[in-house]
Design a protein around this motif. Structure first.
Motif, PDB file in Angstrom:
ATOM      1  N   ALA A  26       0.851  -1.202   0.000  1.00  0.00           N
ATOM      2  CA  ALA A  26       0.000   0.000   0.000  1.00  0.00           C
ATOM      3  C   ALA A  26       0.883   1.247   0.000  1.00  0.00           C
ATOM      4  N   ALA A  27       2.056   1.140   0.630  1.00  0.00           N
ATOM      5  CA  ALA A  27       2.965   2.296   0.697  1.00  0.00           C
ATOM      6  C   ALA A  27       3.528   2.645  -0.678  1.00  0.00           C
ATOM      7  N   ILE A  28       3.522   1.700  -1.599  1.00  0.00           N
ATOM      8  CA  ILE A  28       3.998   1.957  -2.967  1.00  0.00           C
ATOM      9  C   ILE A  28       2.791   2.257  -3.863  1.00  0.00           C
ATOM     10  N   GLU A  29       1.734   1.509  -3.645  1.00  0.00           N
ATOM     11  CA  GLU A  29       0.530   1.668  -4.482  1.00  0.00           C
ATOM     12  C   GLU A  29       0.040   3.109  -4.505  1.00  0.00           C
ATOM     13  N   LYS A  30       0.176   3.815  -3.368  1.00  0.00           N
ATOM     14  CA  LYS A  30      -0.380   5.180  -3.326  1.00  0.00           C
ATOM     15  C   LYS A  30       0.344   6.131  -4.271  1.00  0.00           C
ATOM     16  N   PHE A  31       1.531   5.725  -4.752  1.00  0.00           N
ATOM     17  CA  PHE A  31       2.273   6.591  -5.672  1.00  0.00           C
ATOM     18  C   PHE A  31       2.045   6.238  -7.146  1.00  0.00           C
ATOM     19  N   LEU A  32       1.198   5.246  -7.406  1.00  0.00           N
ATOM     20  CA  LEU A  32       0.993   4.832  -8.805  1.00  0.00           C
ATOM     21  C   LEU A  32       0.181   5.860  -9.592  1.00  0.00           C
ATOM     22  N   VAL A  33       0.538   6.010 -10.851  1.00  0.00           N
ATOM     23  CA  VAL A  33      -0.178   6.911 -11.758  1.00  0.00           C
ATOM     24  C   VAL A  33      -0.659   6.071 -12.947  1.00  0.00           C
ATOM     25  N   ASN A  34      -1.887   6.301 -13.393  1.00  0.00           N
ATOM     26  CA  ASN A  34      -2.462   5.556 -14.529  1.00  0.00           C
ATOM     27  C   ASN A  34      -2.501   4.045 -14.286  1.00  0.00           C
ATOM     28  N   ALA A  35      -2.809   3.644 -13.056  1.00  0.00           N
ATOM     29  CA  ALA A  35      -2.815   2.201 -12.773  1.00  0.00           C
ATOM     30  C   ALA A  35      -4.119   1.534 -13.192  1.00  0.00           C
ATOM     31  N   GLY A  36      -5.136   2.321 -13.485  1.00  0.00           N
ATOM     32  CA  GLY A  36      -6.420   1.721 -13.879  1.00  0.00           C
ATOM     33  C   GLY A  36      -7.148   1.094 -12.709  1.00  0.00           C
ATOM     34  N   GLU A  37      -6.851   1.569 -11.497  1.00  0.00           N
ATOM     35  CA  GLU A  37      -7.513   0.998 -10.310  1.00  0.00           C
ATOM     36  C   GLU A  37      -8.941   1.528 -10.178  1.00  0.00           C
ATOM     37  N   LYS A  38      -9.801   0.712  -9.570  1.00  0.00           N
ATOM     38  CA  LYS A  38     -11.181   1.153  -9.295  1.00  0.00           C
ATOM     39  C   LYS A  38     -11.284   1.703  -7.879  1.00  0.00           C
ATOM     40  N   SER A  39     -10.282   1.390  -7.040  1.00  0.00           N
ATOM     41  CA  SER A  39     -10.243   1.959  -5.692  1.00  0.00           C
ATOM     42  C   SER A  39      -8.778   2.168  -5.355  1.00  0.00           C
ATOM     43  N   SER A  40      -8.529   2.974  -4.327  1.00  0.00           N
ATOM     44  CA  SER A  40      -7.131   3.344  -4.057  1.00  0.00           C
ATOM     45  C   SER A  40      -6.291   2.165  -3.569  1.00  0.00           C
ATOM     46  N   ALA A  41      -6.931   1.096  -3.119  1.00  0.00           N
ATOM     47  CA  ALA A  41      -6.157  -0.037  -2.595  1.00  0.00           C
ATOM     48  C   ALA A  41      -6.376  -1.300  -3.420  1.00  0.00           C
ATOM     49  N   GLU A  42      -6.751  -1.144  -4.674  1.00  0.00           N
ATOM     50  CA  GLU A  42      -7.128  -2.333  -5.441  1.00  0.00           C
ATOM     51  C   GLU A  42      -5.953  -3.285  -5.704  1.00  0.00           C
ATOM     52  N   VAL A  43      -4.751  -2.723  -5.881  1.00  0.00           N
ATOM     53  CA  VAL A  43      -3.608  -3.600  -6.181  1.00  0.00           C
ATOM     54  C   VAL A  43      -3.364  -4.553  -5.015  1.00  0.00           C
ATOM     55  N   VAL A  44      -3.285  -3.969  -3.806  1.00  0.00           N
ATOM     56  CA  VAL A  44      -3.028  -4.808  -2.628  1.00  0.00           C
ATOM     57  C   VAL A  44      -4.171  -5.801  -2.433  1.00  0.00           C
ATOM     58  N   SER A  45      -5.395  -5.311  -2.586  1.00  0.00           N
ATOM     59  CA  SER A  45      -6.515  -6.212  -2.332  1.00  0.00           C
ATOM     60  C   SER A  45      -6.534  -7.354  -3.358  1.00  0.00           C
ATOM     61  N   ALA A  46      -6.210  -7.058  -4.632  1.00  0.00           N
ATOM     62  CA  ALA A  46      -6.166  -8.124  -5.644  1.00  0.00           C
ATOM     63  C   ALA A  46      -5.053  -9.118  -5.322  1.00  0.00           C
ATOM     64  N   MET A  47      -3.919  -8.608  -4.868  1.00  0.00           N
ATOM     65  CA  MET A  47      -2.802  -9.505  -4.570  1.00  0.00           C
ATOM     66  C   MET A  47      -3.103 -10.372  -3.350  1.00  0.00           C
ATOM     67  N   GLU A  48      -3.821  -9.784  -2.389  1.00  0.00           N
ATOM     68  CA  GLU A  48      -4.130 -10.566  -1.184  1.00  0.00           C
ATOM     69  C   GLU A  48      -5.060 -11.738  -1.492  1.00  0.00           C
ATOM     70  N   LYS A  49      -5.898 -11.562  -2.506  1.00  0.00           N
ATOM     71  CA  LYS A  49      -6.844 -12.642  -2.841  1.00  0.00           C
ATOM     72  C   LYS A  49      -6.134 -13.866  -3.400  1.00  0.00           C
TER      73      LYS A  49
END
Ligand SMILES: Nc1ncnc2c1ncn2[C@@H]1O[C@H](COP(=O)(O)OP(=O)(O)OP(=O)(O)O)[C@@H](O)[C@H]1O
Ligand SMILES: O=C(CO)[C@H](O)[C@H](O)COP(=O)(O)O
Length: 419
Positions: free
Chosen positions: A348-371
């Protein structure tokens, strides 16, 4: 949209003659729960689809006037296609993913809105035929590219096809299976963008570029530890594939829209390829696609090392870079992650700096990886960058189709459960 249960589909074939090999027979009696995949080994150990249960949920036909978006994923065998597919299908939100329920061995995976076919099914020579001719499965002469083209074209036009099946357990070509078009259609395997006719049908392409040292390390892990092969036989198999791999598979990396390249880490001297450096190479000027970047679009990052407090790292550490590169004559932006972290949630500490990630929510990368945190590579750049790539694929899909995946899934959810 026409919605129906897979059990009502003419393609499900539960009543078809059971040609199932003993290992797969077990699979058919098991029902998927609502989890992402059924984690037991269900098809033959040499099948690209071991680890998946049989799909048992509603499937969506193409909404009227809609054409499938075709995604190509190219890689050599054993280079992480299945793992990547888990991340991609998860981003596409399917409640479960499983083998097309035809009642016998298949390489086709489906979810409610996606179909993933394996191009091994277009082998024209079976194992015996290859042994007799001395051709490898990577050689175009051992594959029916004309049929591949005709069928991908038909699917893209919204037409159902009867696709052959290459059975990895018997090494033979099995009777065809019915493949119906679905909103997302992924063609994965050795040659999705080798034949220019098929390449032109593919809306977006990814090449998984696993360098030799890492490929060897992964093969040892799987084929030696899990399948009982000897070190010599693994070495021999990799060596014997090299010329045809270089001639017919590797050239596709010049053409792909995204390349995920996996190399040994530069942070330590690690000849065994245990620690990885992963590069997400994103071509510029691709229709419907803008590269994901860190901090600021176009900015170079020369070795961002998150603190161990924000992203705990107990092994070799973590370093992120970002830069432009000429990728075989095409301008590209590269996001690179070298090293390892201890915990997916700390990203999450890196995800918040992403630009143009195509996320639907601010924590989608971490949440997808956790699944899918049990998947290989979850604690290094392969998991992180594969997830970013999956988000970009979804974004491309939505741009082409003019509809969000959530809107599509809602239509599927409206289907009553099969009797
Ligand atoms: N990111 C990763 N990090 C470490 N190991 C990995 C990673 N991805 C894959 N592997 C290893 O490589 C092996 C092959 O991965 P996977 O089954 O996903 O590849 P594949 O391309 O689908 O293979 P095949 O086509 O031969 O079935 C896995 O068993 C795993 O051990
Ligand atoms: O390159 C491959 C892609 O999966 C396989 O080696 C090819 O499909 C032949 O399969 P098998 O070794 O099971 O006969």
């Amino acid at each position: 949209a026409t919605l129906r249960s897979s059990k009502q589909s003419p393609s499900t074939g539960f009543a078809a003659p059971v040609l199932t090999p003993p290992k797969a027979a077990n699979a058919l009696s098991k029902r998927l729960d609502n989890s992402f995949v059924n984690p037991v080994t269900l098809v033959g150990e040499s099948s690209p689809r071991s680890g998946y249960g049989v799909y048992d949920g509603p499937r969506m036909s193409l909404p009227p006037g809609e054409k499938p978006v075709v995604i190509g994923v190219a890689a050599d065998s054993g280079c992480g296609k299945s793992t990547f597919m888990r991340r991609v299908t998860q981003i596409f939100g399917g409640k479960n993913v499983g083998l097309l329920p035809i009642g016998r061995e298949t390489n086709t995976l489906v979810s409610d809105i996606a179909t993933i076919i394996c191009l091994d099914d277009y082998h024209s020579l079976d194992r015996k035929g290859r042994a007799e001719t001395g051709l490898s499965a990577l050689d175009p002469k051992a594959n029916n590219f004309d049929l591949m083209y005709e069928q991908v074209k038909a699917i893209k036009e919204g037409t159902t096809v009867e696709k052959p099946i290459y059975n990895h357990i018997t090494g033979e070509l099995d009777p065809a299976e019915t493949i119906e078009p679905s909103p997302i259609f992924i063609v994965e395997g050795l040659h999705p963008i080798y034949d220019s006719r098929v390449k032109d049908l593919v809306d977006f392409s990814v090449y998984l570029d696993i360098t030799d040292d890492v490929k060897f390390a992964w093969k040892i892990q799987r084929d030696m530890e899990e399948r009982g092969h000897s070190l010599e036989s693994i070495q021999k198999s990799i060596e014997s594939r090299k010329p045809d791999f270089a001639a017919y598979v590797e050239p596709q990396k010049k053409e792909a829209d995204i390349v995920i390249q996996v190399l040994p880490s530069s942070l330590v001297d690690d000849p065994k390829g245990k620690y990885l450096k992963v590069r997400l190479i994103q071509r510029l000027g691709v229709e419907n696609f803008t590269p994901v970047e860190l901090f600021e679009s176009g900015a170079d990052v020369d070795g961002f090392a998150p603190s161990k407090t924000s992203v705990p790292q107990s092994t070799i550490g973590l370093k992120i870079k970002q830069y432009s590169e000429d990728w075989f004559g095409h301008p590209a932006r590269v996001l690179e992650m070298d090293g390892e972290y201890d915990d997916v949630s700390s990203l999450a500490a890196i995800e918040k700096f992403l630009v143009n990630a195509g996320e639907k929510s601010s924590a989608e990368v971490v949440s997808a990886m956790e699944k899918v945190k049990d998947a290989p590579g979850s604690l290094n750049g392969t998991g992180f960058l594969q997830t970013l790539c999956a988000l970009k694929i979804r974004e491309v899909y939505e741009k082409i189709q003019g509809e969000t995946v959530e809107e599509l899934l809602k239509k599927v959810e409206a289907v009553p459960a099969a009797a």
